[in-house]
Design an enzyme around this catalytic site. Structure first.
Site, PDB file in Angstrom:
ATOM      1  CG  ASP A 120      29.607 -12.204  24.765  1.00 41.92           C
ATOM      2  OD1 ASP A 120      30.657 -11.752  24.299  1.00 41.92           O
ATOM      3  OD2 ASP A 120      28.895 -13.039  24.180  1.00 41.92           O
ATOM      4  CE  LYS A 172      35.823 -13.000  29.126  1.00 46.89           C
ATOM      5  NZ  LYS A 172      34.440 -13.328  28.761  1.00 46.89           N
ATOM      6  N   GLY A 173      35.859  -7.299  29.629  1.00 41.92           N
ATOM      7  CA  GLY A 173      36.638  -6.179  29.094  1.00 41.92           C
ATOM      8  C   GLY A 173      36.655  -5.013  30.056  1.00 41.92           C
ATOM      9  CE  LYS A 174      32.572  -1.566  34.911  1.00 44.90           C
ATOM     10  NZ  LYS A 174      31.394  -0.901  35.398  1.00 44.90           N
ATOM     11  N   GLY A 205      35.542 -10.323  21.969  1.00 50.86           N
ATOM     12  CA  GLY A 205      35.253  -8.904  21.768  1.00 50.86           C
ATOM     13  C   GLY A 205      35.086  -8.276  23.130  1.00 50.86           C
ATOM     14  CG  HIS A 206      37.617  -8.632  26.115  1.00 53.00           C
ATOM     15  ND1 HIS A 206      38.783  -9.109  26.615  1.00 53.00           N
ATOM     16  CD2 HIS A 206      36.753  -9.674  26.131  1.00 53.00           C
ATOM     17  CE1 HIS A 206      38.645 -10.398  26.918  1.00 53.00           C
ATOM     18  NE2 HIS A 206      37.416 -10.756  26.624  1.00 53.00           N
ATOM     19  CD  GLN A 223      36.897 -16.963  23.370  1.00 49.36           C
ATOM     20  OE1 GLN A 223      37.922 -17.461  23.766  1.00 49.36           O
ATOM     21  NE2 GLN A 223      36.916 -15.954  22.525  1.00 49.36           N
ATOM     22  CB  THR A 232      35.704 -21.344  21.829  1.00 49.80           C
ATOM     23  OG1 THR A 232      36.607 -20.799  20.856  1.00 49.80           O
ATOM     24  CG2 THR A 232      36.330 -21.293  23.218  1.00 49.80           C
ATOM     25  CB  THR A 272      33.204 -10.663  17.780  1.00 46.74           C
ATOM     26  OG1 THR A 272      34.028 -10.396  18.906  1.00 46.74           O
ATOM     27  CG2 THR A 272      34.076 -11.190  16.650  1.00 46.74           C
ATOM     28  NE  ARG A 297      27.230 -14.843  16.073  1.00 45.16           N
ATOM     29  CZ  ARG A 297      27.811 -16.014  16.335  1.00 45.16           C
ATOM     30  NH1 ARG A 297      27.285 -17.122  15.878  1.00 45.16           N
ATOM     31  NH2 ARG A 297      28.904 -16.075  17.053  1.00 45.16           N
ATOM     32  CG  ASP A 312      23.249  -1.743  34.812  1.00 46.11           C
ATOM     33  OD1 ASP A 312      24.104  -2.629  35.031  1.00 46.11           O
ATOM     34  OD2 ASP A 312      23.100  -1.189  33.704  1.00 46.11           O
ATOM     35  CB  VAL A 343      25.556  -0.679  38.612  1.00 47.78           C
ATOM     36  CG1 VAL A 343      25.205  -1.702  39.685  1.00 47.78           C
ATOM     37  CG2 VAL A 343      26.521   0.367  39.161  1.00 47.78           C
TER      38      VAL A 343
HETATM   39  P1  IMP Z   1      34.563 -19.939  17.712  1.00 46.95           P
HETATM   40  O1  IMP Z   1      35.299 -19.598  18.964  1.00 46.95           O
HETATM   41  O2  IMP Z   1      34.524 -18.802  16.723  1.00 46.95           O
HETATM   42  O3  IMP Z   1      35.027 -21.225  17.116  1.00 46.95           O
HETATM   43  O4  IMP Z   1      33.010 -20.181  18.104  1.00 46.95           O
HETATM   44  C1  IMP Z   1      32.604 -21.278  18.916  1.00 46.95           C
HETATM   45  C2  IMP Z   1      31.504 -20.851  19.872  1.00 46.95           C
HETATM   46  O5  IMP Z   1      32.025 -19.956  20.834  1.00 46.95           O
HETATM   47  C3  IMP Z   1      30.354 -20.130  19.193  1.00 46.95           C
HETATM   48  O6  IMP Z   1      29.165 -20.453  19.897  1.00 46.95           O
HETATM   49  C4  IMP Z   1      30.682 -18.669  19.418  1.00 46.95           C
HETATM   50  O7  IMP Z   1      29.544 -17.840  19.391  1.00 46.95           O
HETATM   51  C5  IMP Z   1      31.280 -18.747  20.801  1.00 46.95           C
HETATM   52  N1  IMP Z   1      32.213 -17.642  21.095  1.00 46.95           N
HETATM   53  C6  IMP Z   1      33.479 -17.490  20.653  1.00 46.95           C
HETATM   54  N2  IMP Z   1      34.023 -16.373  21.151  1.00 46.95           N
HETATM   55  C7  IMP Z   1      33.101 -15.814  21.944  1.00 46.95           C
HETATM   56  C8  IMP Z   1      33.094 -14.650  22.757  1.00 46.95           C
HETATM   57  O8  IMP Z   1      34.080 -13.920  22.891  1.00 46.95           O
HETATM   58  N3  IMP Z   1      31.934 -14.402  23.442  1.00 46.95           N
HETATM   59  C9  IMP Z   1      30.863 -15.220  23.363  1.00 46.95           C
HETATM   60  N4  IMP Z   1      30.836 -16.316  22.616  1.00 46.95           N
HETATM   61  C10 IMP Z   1      31.946 -16.624  21.915  1.00 46.95           C
END
Ligand code: IMP
Length: 430
Positions: A13, A16-18, A40-41, A225, A240, A301, A304, A334, A415
């Site tokens: 997070d 990277k998407g931007k 989730g980009h 990630q 992950t 994604t 949370r 920013d 920013v």
């Molecule tokens: P999984 O990739 O769904 O197995 O989750 C494993 C860990 O990686 C968890 O702590 C998730 O919240 C984290 N995680 C997986 N994908 C992302 C992402 O794109 N951004 C931030 N955390 C991620």
């Protein structure tokens, strides 16, 4: 140099998407090599927000070839949902601008179910996964019982392999977790029809990317990630299930390592993490809450709330070193406007021992305490600033200090969420 790789240098997070959307302007190929729909980009173009999970962020630029490489765990349902969503918003998606590796592993219903059941089973020790079936799908890949996209495209073969996989998975689902078995025929009907919709996109993407490189096309490798979630180098087991940095590219895109030329890390001006696991610079107080609110730090994604904290120099240095980063892009600067003072973690402490380098061998990482350096903050809104020299003095000093600490040039600042909300600092386009 025709290839550039961009990876997250924190816990994901990082924005990277931007940045990938922005850098894709100069690329001809944009290649994903790991992860899946857990990513989730978020990309904002002209006030319109797009959240991409599996489709590379270059899709919003016409004429680019976007590749979902063999190292990505592909949920066909999610991929098709995303393609349909993009088309509904007028984005052209076809086999010409979206390519899917025939060797990518497929995420089935049982992977998602087992991801969630395993988390329930772990109880207090849960990882906090996204529940998207990522871990179970990569585990099956390594255990050699997974199905690839090419298996899905051959119904007879798909039946044999899925039947064998489900025999074992259903025993686990029923006997260990006490849940209802997954019906083979229902799955076959569903996934073989999804496969037909995917067929136009499928090919040998490794060969396509290698040919593109030989033809001197400009290639952008898009990491998902972040480095601290890397299966091998991250805060295991709270990671992950793939290699998230530049090391994941050769295997996950089927290209030789020397094709990975320039490498750029992306980090926020502070830190966030979703899910469980060590986060030494986490702020479980009003300052952390303020960062979350100012930065809209909620998972793209899963929705949370993200855990928030100060920038972690020890972790960033390790992440940049690991991927051999040539530069760093710092995002969300920013968001720090208005804090009377800022801090950054410069050392860790555990049971009286101090660490200024990443203590990879620590079993008790969860008990590590961060030690901080403090900086004066700034109050001005900097979302409209486009030149480094126009930033408040305190913001410049903070960035220059970070640059010295991580020993890598900070080549761009972000920013705000829009494509043009950046401050170049010597970044060389592809
Ligand atoms: P999984 O990739 O769904 O197995 O989750 C494993 C860990 O990686 C968890 O702590 C998730 O919240 C984290 N995680 C997986 N994908 C992302 C992402 O794109 N951004 C931030 N955390 C991620």
């Amino acid at each position: 140099m025709p290839s550039l790789s961009v990876f997250g240098a924190q816990w994901g997070d990082e924005g990277k998407g931007k940045l990938i959307d922005l850098l894709a302007r100069d690329a001809e190929y944009v290649v994903r090599y790991q992860g899946g729909a857990n990513a989730g980009h978020t990309v904002v173009v002209g006030g319109e927000k797009y959240i991409l999970h599996l489709v590379p962020s270059g899709i919003l630029h016409p004429g680019k070839v976007n590749v979902v490489g063999n190292g990505v765990a592909v949920d066909p349902l999610k991929l098709l949902e995303e393609i349909d969503g993009l088309r509904a918003r007028g984005v052209a998606v076809s086999g010409a601008n979206l390519r899917l590796s025939a060797s990518a592993h497929v995420i089935f219903e049982h992977h998602k179910l087992l991801d969630q059941l395993a988390e329930r089973w772990r109880g207090e020790g849960r990882i906090g996964t996204t529940g998207r079936g990522i871990g179970p799908a990569y585990a099956d890949k390594a255990a050699r019982i997974g199905l690839r996209v090419c298996d899905l495209l051959e119904p007879g073969h798909c039946r044999t392999r899925l039947k064998a996989a489900l025999a074992e998975k259903n025993a686990l689902i029923q006997k260990v977790h006490g849940e209802r078995a997954i019906d083979l025929e229902g799955q076959l009907d569903r996934y073989t029809s999804l496969a037909e919709r995917l067929r136009p996109f499928v090919g040998d993407t490794g060969a396509e990317v290698r040919a593109a490189f030989r033809a001197k096309k400009r290639i952008l490798f898009e990491g998902a990630q972040g480095a601290m979630l890397d299966l091998d180098a991250g805060t295991y087991p709270f990671v992950t299930s793939s290699n998230t940095g530049a090391s994941g590219i050769p295997a996950g895109a089927q290209v030789p390592p020397r094709m990975v030329e320039r490498v750029i890390g992306i980090a926020k001006a502070y830190c966030t993490r979703v899910g469980e696991g060590p986060f030494p610079s986490e702020l479980k107080n009003a300052t952390g809450d303020r960062i979350r609110e100012q930065g809209h730090e909620y998972g793209s994604t899963t929705g949370r709330p993200r855990r928030c904290g100060w920038f972690d120099v020890v972790a960033a240095r390790f992440a940049l070193e690991l991927s051999g980063a040539d530069g760093l892009i710092v995002t969300n600067l920013d968001v720090l406007s208005g804090f009377p003072e800022l801090q950054a973690a410069v050392e860790y402490e555990l049971d009286g021992r101090r660490f200024s380098t990443w203590p990879a061998h620590l079993a008790h990482f969860d008990r590590v305490q961060a030690r901080y350096t403090t900086f004066p903050g700034w109050s001005q809104d900097i979302t409209g600033v486009r030149r480094f020299e126009d930033l408040p003095r305190e913001a410049r000093a903070y960035v220059e200090w970070l640059e010295r600490e991580v020993s890598v040039p900070i080549v761009m600042l972000s920013v705000g969420p829009e494509r043009d909300q950046v401050i170049p600092r010597g970044f060389q386009p592809l």
